[in-house]
Scaffold this active site. Structure first.
Site, PDB file in Angstrom:
ATOM      1  CG  HIS A 372      -2.009  -0.945   1.235  1.00 44.58           C
ATOM      2  ND1 HIS A 372      -2.464  -1.574   2.378  1.00 44.58           N
ATOM      3  CD2 HIS A 372      -2.780  -1.419   0.227  1.00 44.58           C
ATOM      4  CE1 HIS A 372      -3.474  -2.367   2.066  1.00 44.58           C
ATOM      5  NE2 HIS A 372      -3.680  -2.302   0.775  1.00 44.58           N
ATOM      6  CG  PHE A 570       5.333   0.493   7.454  1.00 49.32           C
ATOM      7  CD1 PHE A 570       6.481   0.937   6.808  1.00 49.32           C
ATOM      8  CD2 PHE A 570       4.703   1.348   8.344  1.00 49.32           C
ATOM      9  CE1 PHE A 570       6.983   2.214   7.048  1.00 49.32           C
ATOM     10  CE2 PHE A 570       5.196   2.626   8.580  1.00 49.32           C
ATOM     11  CZ  PHE A 570       6.350   3.064   7.928  1.00 49.32           C
ATOM     12  CG  HIS A 571       0.140  -2.368   4.928  1.00 46.92           C
ATOM     13  ND1 HIS A 571      -0.918  -1.489   4.745  1.00 46.92           N
ATOM     14  CD2 HIS A 571       0.445  -2.295   6.248  1.00 46.92           C
ATOM     15  CE1 HIS A 571      -1.234  -0.916   5.902  1.00 46.92           C
ATOM     16  NE2 HIS A 571      -0.410  -1.393   6.822  1.00 46.92           N
ATOM     17  N   PRO A 572       3.820  -5.089   2.933  1.00 46.92           N
ATOM     18  CG  PRO A 572       5.903  -5.962   3.562  1.00 46.92           C
ATOM     19  CD  PRO A 572       4.920  -4.873   3.895  1.00 46.92           C
TER      20      PRO A 572
END
Length: 642
Positions: A372, A570-572
């Site tokens: 994101h 921080f949404h891999p």
């Protein structure tokens, strides 16, 4: 015990100093060094109520699990790699079966009390002791405003994983997100299948929501609340939403789209990590063994049977092999899991062969990378003293530090400074059901303006942020929720200590640019509402030099700014994609078993076939809860609990 407490106080002091000194050149630093030294101010803070703090710290340390070191060749039923947001719940649920012997491996150490102060969340991203500190590959298409044209990608290297360093925002995503997974052939992952796990993991502590037992749980390990402290601007943001005809919603209920105060993984004013939620209550279970500061180098696979049989790891410079009689469960996250699979011989055949890795199973590991992206360029100054500046927040003359240390109240309980948020559908703004495509995070707690340049590794301190850094202001972060672009993760060496290459390909698809611009324009409309104009809200024009040839506020201007000043939230996810057997793009099947390898599963955000419209912490808890039930069912244990 006293020495441990003194050490923790030392860590608290040092981390606070790291936070302040990392801001050198920013207004936060100047305000904290005004008149008195920061050392004196921090000393005053640490002496506010030492006896009270010591008692709290001792209680906290007593909750931690004990680190152990197995012997070479020891055997466990299940070996779980990664004590993070997924690994800890999986281990905790498996340990409910007394005859199951589980080993949980973690590269980092225990979290400490300092990490659980909600407002310190951004600071934690600067600490390399608890952060893997990944960076993306340099690009001229995105991350152009960052040093080396590389975005930082923090991931937790600590018990609790990224749940210990994240922003604590609790969101589930929409029903359509999961129904889409099922439509892709992932049986058992429709919303009606997974909704019960969201309830199972949750204790809802927000009074007006806890009675809604259709959507919320009341006795799960993860406590969710709404921070008690809010600036007047937070309420104004909700009123501005109403002015634009958006409802006030429980975004974890029936409909997501609308405005809301933040729901956060916080209990009694402090962070609720997976460690605190799942491990602390079961710290004395003798069938769950935890190894800290241990670097897993590979999964041991019998190449003749293609069966996972154990794990190799290094601790205290010793290489140790341990065996799994039932399964190895990989919970290392969307970067760590594909890295370990490839190092173990599972991945793209050509890529592994080039690195001299023996290929056991050809698979599209590392593909389908999603994230994101968030735009960090929208700040409004105001002419009213109703926001909270850095000098006010950290000045020990004010009550905020004392309120937190003694009562766990006040602005220090704010989850990473964020107060409110909104989910919107930019393509159909009048439609208030279905999935959003943009999230807007909002805060009137100013220090985020000061530390953003440091957090996202910008090339220069951005003079306007410096100039207005300690002014009363508010800030909005547009987040692209359903990106069409896909990236990849590949190895750079046959060595676990060499970080993999991360290519996120932000905004590779032009539709992503259009949607992000639409999100920015919605944020601008909020600033123009009568509600926000009561405070004379003025947008700061932080224009980069290379965008000055584009007409201000044109689509070309905003695309230029987006490619310079966007980074990760921080949404891999997605790098070990879940799909039905026979899907050439899938790495794991709907039971999360690695296709082509027996006795090996992946349980974390990497299995997501499509990224969901939410922050990933709560959905990863859900994945772990469901995975634990599937594992118990596959091994005949589920019936024993009924």
């Amino acid at each position: 015990m006293l020495n441990k407490i003194q050490s923790l106080l030392y860590i608290l002091n040092i981390n606070a100093m790291i936070f302040i000194n990392s801001l050198y050149g920013h207004p936060c630093y100047n305000s904290l060094h005004d008149n008195n030294s920061s050392e004196l101010k921090l000393s005053k803070f640490l002496k506010l109520d030492m006896k009270h703090f010591l008692l709290q710290t001792q209680h906290y340390l007593n909750q931690e699990t004990v680190d152990m070191t197995p012997q070479y060749g020891d055997t466990f039923d299940f070996i779980i790699i990664g004590a993070g947001t997924a690994g800890i719940p999986t281990a905790a649920r498996l340990s409910e079966i007394s005859q199951i012997k589980t080993l949980l491996l973690e590269a980092g150490s225990h979290e400490n009390l300092y990490m659980d102060i909600p407002i310190t969340a951004p600071n934690l991203l600067l600490d390399n002791n608890i952060n893997w500190n990944y960076k993306t590959k340099s690009s001229n298409k995105y991350c152009r405003g960052m040093n080396g044209n590389r975005c930082v990608w923090p991931r937790g290297k600590v018990v609790g994983g990224s749940s210990t360093i994240n922003g604590m925002i609790a969101t589930r995503g929409g029903a359509e997100d999961y129904d889409r997974w099922a439509d892709m052939g992932n049986e058992g992952w429709a919303y009606e299948d997974i909704h019960k796990y969201f309830k199972k993991l949750e204790t809802m502590n927000i009074p007006e929501l806890k009675s809604d037992t259709i959507y919320h749980g009341t006795d799960g390990p993860v406590h969710i609340t709404s921070p008690s402290y809010k600036t007047s601007l937070a309420e104004a943001f909700l009123k501005a939403g109403k002015e634009l005809r958006y409802p006030i919603v429980d975004y974890n209920g029936k409909n997501m789209i609308g405005f809301s105060y933040v729901q956060a993984t916080i209990m009694n004013g402090t962070r609720m990590s997976s460690n605190r939620a799942y491990l602390h209550p079961i710290r004395n279970r003798d069938n769950l063994h935890i190894i800290l500061r241990s670097m897993v180098t590979k999964i041991l696979i019998d190449s003749s049977t293609k069966r996972a049989v154990g794990v190799e790891f290094i601790k205290n410079n010793r290489t140790i092999h341990v065996n799994a009689s039932k399964e190895v469960i990989l919970c290392a996250g969307a970067i760590g899991s594909p890295q370990l699979l490839m190092l173990s011989g599972i991945g793209p055949e050509k890529h592994l062969t080039e690195l001299g890795i023996k290929v056991i199973q050809n698979a599209p590991v590392g593909e389908n990378l999603m994230d994101h992206p968030v735009f960090f360029g929208l700040t409004w100054t105001i002419n009213a003293s109703i926001s909270l500046t850095s000098s006010e927040l950290f000045n020990p003359i004010n009550p905020y530090m004392t309120e937190f240390v003694i009562n766990r109240t006040g602005p220090w309980t704010s989850p990473g400074f964020i107060e409110t948020l909104a989910f919107i559908n930019t393509k159909h703004p009048d439609k208030h059901s279905g999935l959003p495509d943009i999230e807007l995070l909002f805060t009137g707690i100013q220090p985020i303006n000061c530390i953003i340049p440091t957090l996202i590794n910008v090339k220069d301190p951005l003079s306007l942020w410096i100039k207005y850094g300690d002014c009363h202001s508010w800030f909005t972060l547009p987040i692209l929720l359903k990106p069409k672009s896909r990236g990849r993760i590949t190895l750079l060496a046959n060595d676990v200590n060499v970080k993999p290459e991360i290519v996120p390909n932000y905004f590779d698809d032009p539709n992503d640019v259009k949607t992000m611009i639409a999100g920015i324009r919605t944020a601008l409309k909020i600033g123009q509402t009568k509600t926000m104009q009561k405070f004379d809200s003025q947008l700061l024009n932080i224009t980069h030099t290379e965008c000055k040839n584009d007409e201000y506020d044109s689509d070309a201007y905003w695309e230029c700014m987006i490619r310079i000043q966007s980074s990760t939230i921080f949404h891999p996810s997605g790098t070990c994609k879940m799909g039905p057997r026979g899907d050439p793009t899938a790495v794991v099947d709907p039971r999360l078993k690695v296709i082509g390898i027996s006795r090996l599963r992946v349980v974390d955000a990497s299995i997501m076939p499509e990224i969901i419209s939410a922050h990933l912490s709560i959905p990863v808890y859900m994945i772990a809860e469901k995975a634990a039930d599937m594992i118990k069912e596959d091994w005949g244990y589920l019936e024993k609990l009924r």
